[in-house]
Design an enzyme around this catalytic site. Structure first.
Site, PDB file in Angstrom:
ATOM      1  N   TYR A  47       6.673 -12.504 -11.434  1.00 51.66           N
ATOM      2  CA  TYR A  47       5.328 -12.668 -10.871  1.00 51.66           C
ATOM      3  C   TYR A  47       4.754 -13.982 -11.386  1.00 51.66           C
ATOM      4  O   TYR A  47       5.196 -14.503 -12.414  1.00 51.66           O
ATOM      5  CB  TYR A  47       4.452 -11.467 -11.292  1.00 51.66           C
ATOM      6  CG  TYR A  47       3.168 -11.391 -10.510  1.00 51.66           C
ATOM      7  CD1 TYR A  47       3.179 -11.205  -9.138  1.00 51.66           C
ATOM      8  CD2 TYR A  47       1.933 -11.522 -11.149  1.00 51.66           C
ATOM      9  CE1 TYR A  47       1.988 -11.152  -8.420  1.00 51.66           C
ATOM     10  CE2 TYR A  47       0.748 -11.461 -10.433  1.00 51.66           C
ATOM     11  CZ  TYR A  47       0.788 -11.284  -9.074  1.00 51.66           C
ATOM     12  OH  TYR A  47      -0.382 -11.235  -8.357  1.00 51.66           O
ATOM     13  N   VAL A 149      -2.903  -3.756   1.700  1.00 48.65           N
ATOM     14  CA  VAL A 149      -3.605  -4.918   2.262  1.00 48.65           C
ATOM     15  C   VAL A 149      -3.743  -4.744   3.767  1.00 48.65           C
ATOM     16  O   VAL A 149      -4.818  -4.967   4.339  1.00 48.65           O
ATOM     17  CB  VAL A 149      -2.850  -6.236   1.959  1.00 48.65           C
ATOM     18  CG1 VAL A 149      -3.567  -7.422   2.603  1.00 48.65           C
ATOM     19  CG2 VAL A 149      -2.706  -6.467   0.467  1.00 48.65           C
ATOM     20  N   ASP A 170      10.138   0.273  11.868  1.00 52.27           N
ATOM     21  CA  ASP A 170      10.368   1.528  12.595  1.00 52.27           C
ATOM     22  C   ASP A 170      10.763   2.624  11.592  1.00 52.27           C
ATOM     23  O   ASP A 170      11.243   2.328  10.497  1.00 52.27           O
ATOM     24  CB  ASP A 170      11.506   1.330  13.612  1.00 52.27           C
ATOM     25  CG  ASP A 170      11.466   2.395  14.691  1.00 52.27           C
ATOM     26  OD1 ASP A 170      10.509   3.198  14.724  1.00 52.27           O
ATOM     27  OD2 ASP A 170      12.401   2.419  15.515  1.00 52.27           O
ATOM     28  N   ARG A 171      10.494   3.867  11.944  1.00 49.33           N
ATOM     29  CA  ARG A 171      10.800   5.022  11.089  1.00 49.33           C
ATOM     30  C   ARG A 171      10.794   6.260  11.962  1.00 49.33           C
ATOM     31  O   ARG A 171      10.217   6.236  13.073  1.00 49.33           O
ATOM     32  CB  ARG A 171       9.774   5.148   9.956  1.00 49.33           C
ATOM     33  CG  ARG A 171       8.353   5.453  10.447  1.00 49.33           C
ATOM     34  CD  ARG A 171       7.311   5.060   9.433  1.00 49.33           C
ATOM     35  NE  ARG A 171       7.272   3.613   9.312  1.00 49.33           N
ATOM     36  CZ  ARG A 171       7.064   2.969   8.159  1.00 49.33           C
ATOM     37  NH1 ARG A 171       6.830   3.619   7.050  1.00 49.33           N
ATOM     38  NH2 ARG A 171       7.061   1.656   8.125  1.00 49.33           N
TER      39      ARG A 171
HETATM   40  N1  LIG Z   1      -1.241 -12.897  -2.662  1.00 48.31           N
HETATM   41  C1  LIG Z   1      -2.145 -12.034  -3.103  1.00 48.31           C
HETATM   42  O1  LIG Z   1      -3.201 -12.375  -3.638  1.00 48.31           O
HETATM   43  C2  LIG Z   1      -1.854 -10.578  -2.939  1.00 48.31           C
HETATM   44  C3  LIG Z   1      -2.848  -9.628  -3.131  1.00 48.31           C
HETATM   45  C4  LIG Z   1      -2.550  -8.285  -2.892  1.00 48.31           C
HETATM   46  C5  LIG Z   1      -1.248  -7.935  -2.528  1.00 48.31           C
HETATM   47  N2  LIG Z   1      -0.314  -8.899  -2.416  1.00 48.31           N
HETATM   48  C6  LIG Z   1       1.063  -8.611  -2.009  1.00 48.31           C
HETATM   49  O2  LIG Z   1       1.000  -7.947  -0.774  1.00 48.31           O
HETATM   50  C7  LIG Z   1       2.120  -7.118  -0.671  1.00 48.31           C
HETATM   51  C8  LIG Z   1       1.644  -5.723  -0.284  1.00 48.31           C
HETATM   52  O3  LIG Z   1       0.891  -5.164  -1.360  1.00 48.31           O
HETATM   53  P1  LIG Z   1       0.253  -3.720  -1.180  1.00 48.31           P
HETATM   54  O4  LIG Z   1      -0.333  -3.291  -2.441  1.00 48.31           O
HETATM   55  O5  LIG Z   1      -0.575  -3.754   0.040  1.00 48.31           O
HETATM   56  O6  LIG Z   1       1.600  -2.913  -0.876  1.00 48.31           O
HETATM   57  P2  LIG Z   1       1.879  -1.373  -0.622  1.00 48.31           P
HETATM   58  O7  LIG Z   1       0.636  -0.677  -0.232  1.00 48.31           O
HETATM   59  O8  LIG Z   1       2.690  -0.877  -1.751  1.00 48.31           O
HETATM   60  O9  LIG Z   1       2.811  -1.442   0.668  1.00 48.31           O
HETATM   61  C9  LIG Z   1       4.064  -2.081   0.638  1.00 48.31           C
HETATM   62  C10 LIG Z   1       4.362  -2.524   2.055  1.00 48.31           C
HETATM   63  O10 LIG Z   1       5.533  -3.308   2.077  1.00 48.31           O
HETATM   64  C11 LIG Z   1       6.395  -2.826   3.103  1.00 48.31           C
HETATM   65  N3  LIG Z   1       7.772  -3.108   2.709  1.00 48.31           N
HETATM   66  C12 LIG Z   1       8.400  -2.701   1.587  1.00 48.31           C
HETATM   67  N4  LIG Z   1       9.643  -3.213   1.548  1.00 48.31           N
HETATM   68  C13 LIG Z   1       9.792  -3.958   2.670  1.00 48.31           C
HETATM   69  C14 LIG Z   1      10.863  -4.725   3.219  1.00 48.31           C
HETATM   70  N5  LIG Z   1      12.021  -4.850   2.576  1.00 48.31           N
HETATM   71  N6  LIG Z   1      10.665  -5.339   4.411  1.00 48.31           N
HETATM   72  C15 LIG Z   1       9.489  -5.215   5.052  1.00 48.31           C
HETATM   73  N7  LIG Z   1       8.441  -4.508   4.593  1.00 48.31           N
HETATM   74  C16 LIG Z   1       8.592  -3.884   3.411  1.00 48.31           C
HETATM   75  C17 LIG Z   1       6.094  -1.340   3.184  1.00 48.31           C
HETATM   76  O11 LIG Z   1       6.452  -0.882   4.441  1.00 48.31           O
HETATM   77  P3  LIG Z   1       7.308   0.466   4.710  1.00 48.31           P
HETATM   78  O12 LIG Z   1       6.306   1.574   4.871  1.00 48.31           O
HETATM   79  O13 LIG Z   1       8.013   0.112   5.973  1.00 48.31           O
HETATM   80  O14 LIG Z   1       8.223   0.677   3.542  1.00 48.31           O
HETATM   81  C18 LIG Z   1       4.574  -1.370   3.024  1.00 48.31           C
HETATM   82  O15 LIG Z   1       3.957  -1.712   4.231  1.00 48.31           O
HETATM   83  C19 LIG Z   1       2.868  -7.189  -1.985  1.00 48.31           C
HETATM   84  O16 LIG Z   1       3.885  -8.139  -1.886  1.00 48.31           O
HETATM   85  C20 LIG Z   1       1.788  -7.665  -2.933  1.00 48.31           C
HETATM   86  O17 LIG Z   1       2.312  -8.319  -4.064  1.00 48.31           O
HETATM   87  C21 LIG Z   1      -0.583 -10.204  -2.591  1.00 48.31           C
END
Ligand SMILES: NC(=O)c1ccc[n+]([C@@H]2O[C@H](COP(=O)([O-])OP(=O)(O)OC[C@H]3O[C@@H](n4cnc5c(N)ncnc54)[C@H](OP(=O)(O)O)[C@@H]3O)[C@@H](O)[C@H]2O)c1
Length: 326
Positions: A47, A149, A170-171
């Site tokens: 990270y 997000v 898809d699922r």
């Molecule tokens: N840049 C920033 O400031 C910031 C801030 C917040 C979050 N983030 C990033 O945003 C992302 C999402 O965070 P979150 O907390 O919203 O996540 P979350 O609620 O845990 O959800 C994870 C998401 O990623 C998808 N996913 C997991 N593995 C995948 C793959 N191999 N290919 C495609 N999709 C996949 C999941 O979809 P499925 O249901 O299909 O598994 C789900 O939609 C993370 O990478 C996090 O680090 C960044």
């Protein structure tokens, strides 16, 4: 799943001594803290911000103030607080923090919303308003739309009267997920495969082409988002869930002059004052109070069962944010 197992294996529940509450100290009892992908990335060491070890896991969560030191002016016992920035270590029952590491938040919002307020909804809001000047009726396209997000993007966009095109993997129970996202205010929900077929373009008979794409995935998924952007449009990358680079077609860059940008909330906070962060939090609390922004779908797990929560958070297609409760 070696990486996953090791991320859980390095964590242990430990008893730590609490320091005396003096000066600018704030004694906080943690109430709830989510498990986010960035927490896992931090444990894995990949990270943008890594704490000194040994460290307490967890970057987000809500706690209640128990006692304050003599020079604390902004907080009092009973207040709810969230971390002002990443790295605080929220997966614990209580701690003594310094006042400037905390932000007080209103107590009239649901606990799950409070526990998940400081990262994902903030990211969603900033990406929707800071990159393109969108007007009601304009559209936004995003992938991983069922992520924390993504769900915040759907709801905040809907409150701002923006249309959303939401891409998910898809699922087997895709209809259930589609219905859930539509209930949140999603205008269109498509699978990655549906986004690739030519008929998808028909959506844009009724809708302006999106000027903003929000990319949480990378790889082919982000290439597809770019294909649907309006000329001069912007794709903001904020996550890399597929662990694949963004590939942008040369012709799209030349003939459509697309813009590729990145967003990191930690950097936004460094560039803005804590008052501006607080203002953002209060804006989001207004959406929550008006019923326009709810917490993501959640599973609450007691802190002592953290291994179960971490493992669930790393499984595909779970569609529920794991929240540790203390
Ligand atoms: N840049 C920033 O400031 C910031 C801030 C917040 C979050 N983030 C990033 O945003 C992302 C999402 O965070 P979150 O907390 O919203 O996540 P979350 O609620 O845990 O959800 C994870 C998401 O990623 C998808 N996913 C997991 N593995 C995948 C793959 N191999 N290919 C495609 N999709 C996949 C999941 O979809 P499925 O249901 O299909 O598994 C789900 O939609 C993370 O990478 C996090 O680090 C960044």
């Amino acid at each position: 799943m070696l990486v996953h197992t090791s991320a859980v294996a390095v964590l242990k529940l430990k008893n730590l001594e609490l320091t005396a509450v003096e000066g600018s100290d704030v004694h906080v009892r943690m109430l709830a803290a989510p498990v986010n992908p960035s927490d896992i990335n931090m444990i894995q060491g990949n990270y943008g911000l890594l704490p000194k070890l040994p460290a307490v896991g967890g970057n987000e969560g809500v706690g209640q103030v128990v006692a304050v030191g003599s020079s604390v002016s902004r907080l009092k016992p009973g207040d709810w607080v969230i971390p002002a920035s990443a790295g605080l270590g929220t997966w614990r029952t209580e701690a003594v923090f310094s006042e400037e590491t905390l932000i007080g938040i209103p107590k009239d919002i649901p606990l799950q919303s409070a526990a998940t307020l400081g990262v994902n909804p903030c990211t969603a809001y900033r990406m929707l308003v800071d990159f393109e000047q969108l007007q009601p009726g304009d559209s936004v396209i995003q992938n991983a739309s069922n992520s924390g997000v993504g769900q915040a993007v759907i709801q905040i966009a809907s409150a701002l009267r923006l249309k959303t095109i939401n891409v998910v993997r898809d699922r087997p129970d895709i209809q259930k997920l589609t219905d859930r996202l539509k209930n949140l205010g999603a205008d269109y929900v498509l699978t990655e495969e549906e986004l690739r077929i030519p008929e998808t373009k028909n959506i844009f008979k009724d809708l302006p082409l999106p000027r903003l794409a929000l990319n949480c995935v990378g790889g082919k998924s982000s290439t597809e988002l770019l294909r649907h952007l309006a000329p001069g449009g912007t794709m903001v990358t904020y996550g890399g869930m597929a662990k694949q680079p963004v590939t942008a077609s040369v012709s799209l860059l030349i003939f459509k002059d697309l813009r590729l940008r990145g967003f990191w909330l930690s950097q936004w906070k460094k560039n803005h004052s804590s008052d501006e962060f607080k203002e953002l939090i209060l804006t989001l609390c207004d959406f929550i109070r008006q019923g326009q922004l709810t917490a993501p779908a959640c599973s609450e797990v007691p802190l002592q069962d953290y291994q179960q929560a971490l493992e669930a958070s790393m499984k595909p297609f779970v569609s529920a944010k794991q929240i540790l409760t203390m």
